[in-house]
Design a protein around this motif. Structure first.
Motif, short mmCIF file in Angstrom:
data_model
loop_
_atom_site.label_atom_id
_atom_site.label_comp_id
_atom_site.label_asym_id
_atom_site.label_seq_id
_atom_site.Cartn_x
_atom_site.Cartn_y
_atom_site.Cartn_z
N MET A 1 8.04 -3.38 -1.48
CA MET A 1 6.15 -3.00 -0.90
C MET A 1 5.16 -1.95 -1.15
O MET A 1 5.49 -0.56 -1.47
CB MET A 1 6.59 -2.42 0.20
N SER A 2 4.24 -2.52 -0.96
CA SER A 2 2.99 -1.04 -2.32
C SER A 2 2.84 -0.32 -1.36
O SER A 2 2.69 -0.51 0.20
CB SER A 2 1.42 -1.80 -2.40
N GLU A 3 1.65 1.08 -1.39
CA GLU A 3 2.31 1.89 -0.29
C GLU A 3 0.92 1.60 0.71
O GLU A 3 0.74 1.85 2.00
CB GLU A 3 1.39 3.23 -0.80
N ASN A 4 0.08 0.71 -0.14
CA ASN A 4 -1.04 0.87 1.15
C ASN A 4 -0.49 -0.50 1.95
O ASN A 4 -1.79 -0.57 3.16
CB ASN A 4 -2.86 0.03 -0.14
N GLN A 5 0.21 -0.77 2.30
CA GLN A 5 0.64 -1.88 3.17
C GLN A 5 1.72 -0.81 4.06
O GLN A 5 2.94 -1.34 4.97
CB GLN A 5 2.02 -2.92 2.60
N ASN A 6 1.70 0.27 3.61
CA ASN A 6 2.84 1.81 4.64
C ASN A 6 1.35 2.07 5.65
O ASN A 6 0.40 1.28 5.61
CB ASN A 6 3.19 2.47 3.89
N LEU A 7 2.17 2.69 6.36
CA LEU A 7 1.51 3.39 7.59
C LEU A 7 0.25 4.02 6.58
O LEU A 7 0.14 4.73 6.10
CB LEU A 7 2.22 4.64 8.92
N LEU A 8 -0.82 3.91 7.55
CA LEU A 8 -2.31 5.00 7.40
C LEU A 8 -1.97 6.22 7.04
O LEU A 8 -1.08 6.49 8.04
CB LEU A 8 -3.39 4.93 8.47
N ALA A 9 -2.44 7.14 6.20
CA ALA A 9 -2.43 8.20 6.19
C ALA A 9 -2.32 9.41 7.84
O ALA A 9 -1.12 10.26 7.83
CB ALA A 9 -3.53 8.82 4.96
N GLU A 10 -3.53 9.23 8.22
CA GLU A 10 -2.89 9.74 9.43
C GLU A 10 -1.70 9.39 10.77
O GLU A 10 -1.50 10.46 10.90
CB GLU A 10 -4.22 9.29 10.88
N GLN A 11 -1.54 8.22 10.19
CA GLN A 11 -0.39 7.54 11.07
C GLN A 11 1.15 8.51 10.65
O GLN A 11 1.77 8.84 11.23
CB GLN A 11 0.06 6.35 11.49
N ARG A 12 1.05 8.51 9.04
CA ARG A 12 1.97 9.16 8.66
C ARG A 12 1.98 10.64 8.78
O ARG A 12 3.52 10.96 9.03
CB ARG A 12 2.02 8.57 7.14
N ARG A 13 0.76 11.14 8.79
CA ARG A 13 0.98 12.97 8.95
C ARG A 13 1.07 12.40 10.19
O ARG A 13 2.43 13.67 9.95
CB ARG A 13 -0.21 13.56 8.64
N ALA A 14 1.03 12.16 11.35
CA ALA A 14 1.38 12.16 13.25
C ALA A 14 2.70 12.78 13.25
O ALA A 14 3.75 13.33 13.53
CB ALA A 14 1.09 11.74 13.30
N LEU A 15 3.28 11.10 11.87
CA LEU A 15 5.37 11.63 12.44
C LEU A 15 5.86 12.16 11.30
O LEU A 15 6.99 12.72 12.33
CB LEU A 15 5.29 10.29 11.58
N ILE A 16 5.13 12.67 9.93
CA ILE A 16 6.36 13.99 10.22
C ILE A 16 5.72 14.93 10.55
O ILE A 16 7.16 15.50 10.69
CB ILE A 16 5.39 14.38 8.62
N VAL A 17 4.79 15.80 10.89
CA VAL A 17 4.40 16.89 12.50
C VAL A 17 5.70 16.47 13.46
O VAL A 17 6.62 17.12 13.63
CB VAL A 17 3.22 16.59 12.69
N ASP A 18 5.97 14.65 13.62
CA ASP A 18 6.40 15.45 15.19
C ASP A 18 8.15 15.28 14.85
O ASP A 18 9.34 15.75 15.57
CB ASP A 18 6.44 13.75 15.31
N GLU A 19 8.55 14.97 13.16
CA GLU A 19 9.46 14.86 12.82
C GLU A 19 10.07 16.41 12.70
O GLU A 19 11.05 16.60 12.69
CB GLU A 19 9.47 14.00 11.92
N VAL A 20 8.91 17.08 12.06
CA VAL A 20 9.67 18.49 11.61
C VAL A 20 9.97 19.63 12.52
O VAL A 20 10.41 19.62 13.10
CB VAL A 20 8.31 18.97 10.81
N ARG A 21 8.85 19.00 13.44
CA ARG A 21 8.75 20.31 15.06
C ARG A 21 9.93 19.50 15.81
O ARG A 21 11.10 20.24 16.32
CB ARG A 21 7.65 19.71 15.80
N ARG A 22 10.74 18.07 15.28
CA ARG A 22 11.86 17.67 16.82
C ARG A 22 13.15 18.41 15.70
O ARG A 22 13.77 18.56 17.28
CB ARG A 22 12.01 16.09 16.17
N ARG A 23 13.05 17.85 14.13
CA ARG A 23 14.10 18.98 13.70
C ARG A 23 14.10 20.10 13.40
O ARG A 23 14.93 20.16 13.21
CB ARG A 23 14.62 17.48 12.44
N GLY A 24 12.83 21.07 13.52
CA GLY A 24 13.18 22.08 12.75
C GLY A 24 12.91 22.40 11.45
O GLY A 24 13.11 23.54 10.58
N GLY A 25 12.73 21.07 10.66
CA GLY A 25 12.48 20.74 9.22
C GLY A 25 12.80 19.69 8.98
O GLY A 25 13.36 19.17 9.09
N VAL A 26 12.54 19.45 7.44
CA VAL A 26 12.36 18.44 6.78
C VAL A 26 12.73 18.10 5.55
O VAL A 26 11.47 19.59 5.07
CB VAL A 26 11.33 17.08 7.35
#
Length: 284
Positions: A1-26
């Protein structure tokens, strides 16, 4: 699956921030598996988020930023956080607005999301100290032609903060002369001990004026705001009528809030928002 089929950058980065805050680091390799993108893409995302000040890059991954009580992120940095939660809250809070009423919207990214859901509520008068909120209604007016029933917007004036709120004596004086049915208030932090708080002293005073001028105070805040304390408190929880938050709020926090607030509305996580509070002022 090519990267342009993945989440838009804004959505992807929001998920990263959520994961960092929830787990304390990734770690980078954990994010590549979770998001289905390359190491390079994840590292670019982490670089962008670190520049915004919403996380700190470390060797092999990222951790949350430890913020001082005086730290005030800019509007763009806050916009990247808890996107789905803010949308759930905004949609639910909009249902509390009756046509023809006078409401106030404070500054903040959640009230900005709420403004978009109010564009079709007829005959509103909207008082706001948020440049971003005012722009939402201004754009709607500009694009609507002569459509009747669009909101009348009163922008308070004042000195602009990093979160694009207008504060200070000019804003305070304008708000003090007004009265509105419902105030929708975004906050930096909310807790039992500190109440509602912000890192900006001038914003704290302007928010006090907003609270005094409202018949009903509705706080719109995602679950990450619970337990956060800014430099200056501007209202106690007994001045709040309703808290609209998201399904990420823990069970312990919900129980604690139910003891001190008349109404807690949890948006998202099911088809309908849930009123979980049987607190002070509720008959059952």
């Amino acid at each position: 699956m090519s990267e342009n089929q993945n989440l838009l950058a804004e959505q992807r980065r929001a998920l990263i921030v959520d994961e960092v805050r929830r787990r304390g680091g990734v770690r980078v390799n954990e994010l590549t598996r979770k998001l289905g993108v390359s190491d390079m893409t994840v590292r670019r995302d982490l670089d962008a988020l670190a520049r915004q000040g919403v996380l700190e890059k470390v060797h092999g991954g990222a951790v949350p930023v430890v913020e001082a009580s005086t730290h005030e992120p800019g509007f763009e940095a806050k916009s990247a956080l808890e996107l789905s939660a803010k949308e759930d809250i905004a949609r639910t809070a909009a249902e509390l607005v009756a046509p023809g009423t006078a409401i106030a919207l404070s500054g903040g990214t959640t009230t900005f999301a709420l403004a978009h859901h109010l564009l079709d509520v007829p005959e509103l008068t909207v008082v706001t100290n948020s440049v971003r909120v005012a722009d939402v209604f201004h754009a709607a007016h500009r694009n609507s032609g002569q459509r009747q029933g669009l909101a009348t917007v009163v922008l308070t004036g004042g000195v602009r903060t990093p979160s694009d709120s207008l504060v200070g004596p000019v804003a305070d004086q304008a708000i003090a002369a007004l009265h509105f049915d419902v105030l929708f208030l975004g906050v930096h932090g909310i807790s039992v001990g500190a109440g509602l708080s912000t890192p900006n002293l001038a914003e704290a005073e302007t928010n006090r004026r907003l609270v005094r001028s409202a018949r009903r105070v509705v706080v719109v805040a995602d679950h990450t705001k619970w337990g956060t304390v800014g430099l200056s408190s501007f209202a106690s929880l007994d001045q709040v009528d309703t808290l609209v938050t998201d399904a990420g709020l823990s069970a312990d926090a919900r129980s604690e809030i139910a003891e001190v607030l008349p109404e807690l509305i949890v948006a998202g996580g099911s088809d309908d928002p849930v009123d979980e509070t049987d607190g002070p002022g509720n008959e059952g």
